[in-house]
Write an enzyme that holds these catalytic residues in place. Structure first.
Site, PDB file in Angstrom:
ATOM      1  N   ASN A  93       0.846  -1.189   0.000  1.00  0.00           N
ATOM      2  CA  ASN A  93       0.000   0.000   0.000  1.00  0.00           C
ATOM      3  C   ASN A  93       0.884   1.241   0.000  1.00  0.00           C
ATOM      4  OD1 ASN A  93      -2.458  -1.497   0.219  1.00  0.00           O
ATOM      5  ND2 ASN A  93      -2.007  -1.822   2.391  1.00  0.00           N
ATOM      6  N   VAL A 102       1.308   2.615   7.854  1.00  0.00           N
ATOM      7  CA  VAL A 102       2.652   2.762   8.435  1.00  0.00           C
ATOM      8  C   VAL A 102       3.594   3.311   7.359  1.00  0.00           C
ATOM      9  CG1 VAL A 102       4.567   1.591   9.568  1.00  0.00           C
ATOM     10  CG2 VAL A 102       2.210   0.846  10.022  1.00  0.00           C
ATOM     11  N   HIS A 106       6.766  -1.327   3.065  1.00  0.00           N
ATOM     12  CA  HIS A 106       6.611  -2.735   3.444  1.00  0.00           C
ATOM     13  C   HIS A 106       5.807  -3.471   2.394  1.00  0.00           C
ATOM     14  CE1 HIS A 106       3.385  -0.373   5.287  1.00  0.00           C
ATOM     15  NE2 HIS A 106       2.587  -1.418   5.126  1.00  0.00           N
ATOM     16  N   HIS A 108       3.290  -6.771   2.140  1.00  0.00           N
ATOM     17  CA  HIS A 108       2.528  -7.800   2.833  1.00  0.00           C
ATOM     18  C   HIS A 108       2.649  -9.089   2.022  1.00  0.00           C
ATOM     19  CE1 HIS A 108      -0.074  -4.902   5.242  1.00  0.00           C
ATOM     20  NE2 HIS A 108       0.355  -4.097   4.277  1.00  0.00           N
TER      21      HIS A 108
END
Ligand code: 5GP
Length: 120
Positions: A93, A102, A106, A108
């Site tokens: 995202n 956040v 990152h 997922h």
């Protein structure tokens, strides 16, 4: 998403070992740990160890070894979890429209069940 990195985000705290986390794997430039609120039987987050706000910022600024290490760790998580044949989904995202919570880049890694259609 602001491109100014927020040193107080939760993943920065995880990288500084200021808050607990369940490590899955790590290498020189990336860390993988279980998501605190799993959305599937397997839900691992892979993050670079250096500060990047999102995928765009990561690809613009990271060197080739960091990018390679990051995606190798994603592959190593897939192998460790044994989901290379059953399948999986990688989500990253970014920003407001991507609903990124956040602000440390990152990916997922989701799997362990049929994940349904991509966007509801
Ligand atoms: P985003 O919405 O930014 O793509 O995803 C952030 C993810 O971080 C969410 O899936 C959320 O459950 C996870 N998360 C938020 N805080 C923590 C935490 O303190 N520890 C861990 N392990 N995961 C977290």
């Amino acid at each position: 998403m602001s491109k100014i990195y927020d040193e107080d985000n939760v993943f920065a705290k995880i990288l500084r070992a200021e808050i607990p986390y369940e490590k899955v794997l790590e290498n020189k430039y990336a860390l993988a740990f279980n998501d605190i609120n799993p959305q599937a039987p397997i839900h691992v987050l892979v993050i670079p160890k250096n500060p990047y706000t999102d995928l765009y910022n990561f690809i613009q600024n990271a060197n080739l070894e960091e990018v390679k290490c990051f995606w190798e760790l994603v592959n190593d998580v897939i192998s460790k979890k044994g989901i290379e044949d059953m399948g999986f989904r990688i989500i990253t995202n970014s920003g407001k429209d991507g609903n990124q919570d956040v602000p440390h880049f990152h990916a997922h890694v989701l799997g362990g069940k049929n994940l349904g259609r991509m966007i509801n």
